[in-house]
Design a protein around this motif. Sequence first.
Motif, PDB file in Angstrom:
ATOM      1  N   SER B 230      40.066  40.994  50.542  1.00 42.85           N
ATOM      2  CA  SER B 230      41.061  39.815  50.512  1.00 42.85           C
ATOM      3  C   SER B 230      41.752  40.010  51.893  1.00 42.85           C
ATOM      4  O   SER B 230      41.382  41.072  52.702  1.00 42.85           O
ATOM      5  N   LEU B 231      42.468  38.819  52.150  1.00 39.72           N
ATOM      6  CA  LEU B 231      43.045  38.963  53.882  1.00 39.72           C
ATOM      7  C   LEU B 231      43.980  40.148  53.524  1.00 39.72           C
ATOM      8  O   LEU B 231      44.620  40.445  54.794  1.00 39.72           O
ATOM      9  N   LYS B 232      44.655  40.574  52.542  1.00 38.50           N
ATOM     10  CA  LYS B 232      45.633  41.577  52.579  1.00 38.50           C
ATOM     11  C   LYS B 232      45.050  42.888  52.865  1.00 38.50           C
ATOM     12  O   LYS B 232      45.486  43.994  53.002  1.00 38.50           O
ATOM     13  N   GLY B 233      43.607  42.934  52.436  1.00 39.70           N
ATOM     14  CA  GLY B 233      42.804  44.307  52.821  1.00 39.70           C
ATOM     15  C   GLY B 233      42.558  44.754  51.477  1.00 39.70           C
ATOM     16  O   GLY B 233      41.805  45.782  51.324  1.00 39.70           O
ATOM     17  N   GLU B 234      42.661  44.184  50.322  1.00 41.30           N
ATOM     18  CA  GLU B 234      42.335  44.618  49.161  1.00 41.30           C
ATOM     19  C   GLU B 234      40.707  44.461  49.020  1.00 41.30           C
ATOM     20  O   GLU B 234      40.408  43.334  49.128  1.00 41.30           O
ATOM     21  N   VAL B 235      40.194  45.533  48.504  1.00 34.08           N
ATOM     22  CA  VAL B 235      38.538  45.413  48.241  1.00 34.08           C
ATOM     23  C   VAL B 235      38.458  44.867  46.891  1.00 34.08           C
ATOM     24  O   VAL B 235      38.871  45.463  45.778  1.00 34.08           O
ATOM     25  N   ILE B 236      38.137  43.316  46.960  1.00 32.04           N
ATOM     26  CA  ILE B 236      37.856  42.765  45.603  1.00 32.04           C
ATOM     27  C   ILE B 236      36.496  43.291  45.077  1.00 32.04           C
ATOM     28  O   ILE B 236      36.403  43.446  43.630  1.00 32.04           O
ATOM     29  N   SER B 275      35.655  33.562  52.754  1.00 30.20           N
ATOM     30  CA  SER B 275      35.541  33.130  51.734  1.00 30.20           C
ATOM     31  C   SER B 275      36.716  32.422  51.075  1.00 30.20           C
ATOM     32  O   SER B 275      37.626  32.775  51.395  1.00 30.20           O
ATOM     33  N   GLN B 276      36.398  30.959  50.955  1.00 29.91           N
ATOM     34  CA  GLN B 276      37.336  29.985  50.772  1.00 29.91           C
ATOM     35  C   GLN B 276      38.052  30.484  49.261  1.00 29.91           C
ATOM     36  O   GLN B 276      39.229  30.527  48.965  1.00 29.91           O
ATOM     37  N   THR B 277      37.046  30.710  48.389  1.00 28.59           N
ATOM     38  CA  THR B 277      37.469  30.948  47.178  1.00 28.59           C
ATOM     39  C   THR B 277      38.332  32.167  46.873  1.00 28.59           C
ATOM     40  O   THR B 277      39.668  32.315  46.247  1.00 28.59           O
ATOM     41  N   PHE B 278      38.014  33.427  47.401  1.00 31.38           N
ATOM     42  CA  PHE B 278      38.781  34.488  47.604  1.00 31.38           C
ATOM     43  C   PHE B 278      39.825  34.760  48.424  1.00 31.38           C
ATOM     44  O   PHE B 278      40.357  35.774  48.498  1.00 31.38           O
ATOM     45  N   GLU B 279      40.011  33.826  49.151  1.00 34.88           N
ATOM     46  CA  GLU B 279      40.919  33.829  50.292  1.00 34.88           C
ATOM     47  C   GLU B 279      40.942  35.290  50.964  1.00 34.88           C
ATOM     48  O   GLU B 279      41.887  36.212  51.264  1.00 34.88           O
ATOM     49  N   GLY B 280      39.531  35.582  51.250  1.00 42.44           N
ATOM     50  CA  GLY B 280      39.129  36.625  52.033  1.00 42.44           C
ATOM     51  C   GLY B 280      37.906  36.728  52.756  1.00 42.44           C
ATOM     52  O   GLY B 280      37.472  35.471  53.265  1.00 42.44           O
TER      53      GLY B 280
END
Lengths: 350, 606
Positions: B230-236, B275-280
Amino acid sequence: MTRKTMTMVLMFLLFFVSACYNQKQDRYDVIYRMEPVKASSSSSIEDKEPRPFTIGIVPKVTGIPYFNVVEDGAVEAAKDLNVNVIYDGPLIADAEQQIKVIEDMIKRKVDLLAISANDPKRLVPVLTQAKEQGIRVITWDADTLPEARELFVNMVDPETLGRHLLDTLAWTMGEEGEYAIMTGALSASNLNEWIKWIRYQQTHYYPGMELVEIAATDDNPQQAYEVARELLNKHPDLKGIIGNSSVGPPAAAQVVSETGKKGDIKVVGLSTPNLMKSYLQDGSAQMATLWSPKKLGYLTVVIAKNLLEGNLPVHGQEIENVGSIRFNGDVVIMGEPLDFTRENVSQYDF
Amino acid sequence: MTSERRRRLRFNHYRLSTKLILTYIVLTVIPMAVLGIFSFIQYKESIEEQIGEYMPRFLRQANANIDNHIADVMAMPKLLLNSENTLAILRKDSYQSQADQNKDQYAVNNYLTRTYLNGSNSDILGVFVLSRNRLFHTSRIPFTGLDWESMLTPYGQDMDLRGKEKIILPSEIKLRFDGDIPYVMIMKQIQDTDNRKDLGTMFIAVQLTFIDRILLDFEQNEDAEIAMVSLKGEVIYHTRHELIGSMDMAVHEYPIWNGSFRESRSEKLISVTESQTFEGILVHSIPLEDLTARTDWTRTLSIMIFSGFVIVTTCLTVVFVLRVMSPIKKLIHLMKEVERGKFQVGLNMQRQDEVGILVRSFNSMIATIRELIEKNYDIKIRQKEAELYALQSQIDPHFMYNTLETISMAAEEGEKEAVVGMVTQLGRMLRFSVGNKSRFVPVREELQHVMDYLTIQKFRFEQRLSFDILEPHDLELYYTPKFIVQPIVENAVKYGLESRDKLIVEILVSRELGLRSGMEDIVIKVRDNGPGIPSRRLLEVEESLRQQTLTGKDSEFGLGNVNTRIVMMHGPHYGMQLHSVEGKGTEVTLRIPMIRLEDVSDLEQD
């Protein structure tokens, strides 16, 4: 081999090695850059839009619950879609009055007119005039002649609705006896279409039933009440009433209740749950059928906006907050009719 | 500049073999190495660039597949609206009794299970519907941590999603499925389209294994890692599932979000797409080593082949250089020998190349030189020696005849003493000329020989000839070339008696300091009062003496012979000088070095 050439070779090597080394100085070395995926088209168009569209919506009449609820839906959609909606209609369900409203809308330079027509033919000239001024025209709820508009937003399939209305009456009446139809304006095309299918269904399946009168209420609650009383007086053997405009069934149920014929004369028809709730619960009306007028208002605005953006509706299209729609070229069908009974009427809020 | 010049000089001073080997290395090994390195780096980069271009496209495709899958799930809440019964329950506001509520709860949960869990989509872990303070749920796997209070505060009914879906990451809620199965939660408001009201919010937990399936088709390299961050850096999502939920802050430093780049710290090729869906972003990273593994192997092999090639060719070059150099070295050695005067050398060389030609030319040159020396030098010397021998042992037959006649006349006249004297003198002369082949004789003997000759002549010419020999006594120890005085005296007698009635011959021997030799020399002067030599004739004679030519008249031949012999034996500082006044007489001066007995043997050997 002189010293100079050797120096040059060495310098070349040094340059070569240092070039390789320099590349590693930055932590990231971009090899390939790809264009980002384009954001969805609607939002980008919204961004470019200099001003919101103005959509003029004209109901058959103002002041009755059905069209008020339509207005609610339209306003909700206007908010969601960022368009201006002007909702204005005649005080009575009359074509002449409606033409005046439309002329007024044209003066206000709306981008699109959505009309629920009181008369399919008489509105044609004024709508043609609107078209000439660059205003796009669609119809909803009640259609005009096809040449006057681009498409028609219909709530339900008229055949389905007409047959279903008669089926519910037949079922409550026991498939026998006299019945009457309370319609809105006699000139309203949608009502006449439904009546056609009501009569077709009855003659086809229910020979024991007999249509004794079609009475017009002009979508006026007061007039509807009068009409209902008259019907009961004129036809003492009357067993059922179908109201095919929203003011009809409440008025009929009211009269049935007042005359103490609750249960003897069955009342079904098109009306809103809120209007019918008390009558359904006390047994003076058996079933109300309708679609969600809110949804209709919402859908009309969505379709209007899409059209202004150059997008025709598509068969099976999924409309946000509405559901999937049907489209056959120039008629949009919103969905299936809803039946309101004593049991479920309280679920609905319009 | 001076140091460079010095270095250049130093290079020029290198031995030829060193230069050849250095030149070979500079011209062959270095360019080949540079070319090899250059092409290897280029090749490696082109591979990286190819993959760098291909990978983002693949990621975009994978992303589209993931989006499609998520979109399918996002369409699922609508299924709820298909059930009139469920819809009616959701529309309810309040309940008369707990039993009523539990009955509805059962009905909806049942519907959810049938519709969502038993449906075709096996990735759905659980479905939760929150509606008017009621929670309906069903799940495939037991879960913990469902804390609606905290979960719903930000995402509750109050929040207007405007019909849009939202993805909730596990980090944002406490919900955990047994086994920590990675999941994402899709949240969507359920709208009552008829009443235009919210019915509640639906949460669908989707297992992320579907991403595994999508990615498996694309990437099978074990070292490659694919992650959705994610854009915050979290590994989804991460191909290594244990990393799901961790933070990857490097994302913020990435230079681009669509494309590829090299990461130098861990030597990786990283490809990303948004990725548009995951904002990442979907991140694919693979060690550069893996990409170029085959290339690295090729590189190692190339280096080995190249090294082997260098070693072999260097050895060949060294051998070649040595083969070229060894005959040259031998030649150098031979030249030194020749320089020392040894001409009996030669090099056996069958080669046809330039070196062979050089050696053969050298051989033939030496042979030619040798031949020339033999022809022009030795032969001449021998000839000359033979000539000299013949000359020095010569006694004029006229002289013999005249002497014998004189003796005969003396014998007839009964001059016994004169006969005896003459015969004795003549015998002594003959012995002098015939005996003792030495080229040097004591000065005393030479003078005795001359005196014998003159005495015999005096018998013959009586009063017409008179002579005087003056010699110092201290010259007894010194030697002189044989026969140098007699030819001069002979000459003087011959010419003098032709034109004078009374001839006087004087012989003076003395020691003088030679101006030219700088040493004390022996000087023998033969003086006569003969006719002298005309001055023009004198110049000619002196010229011929200087030329050391032995041609000319007999008399000249005699003089020339004497001069030549002295010069040949003792050098140009010595020899003969002529002084003559026409009509008055001639003085011939012979200058020779002081020759002792011990010098004689040295001189004899030359």
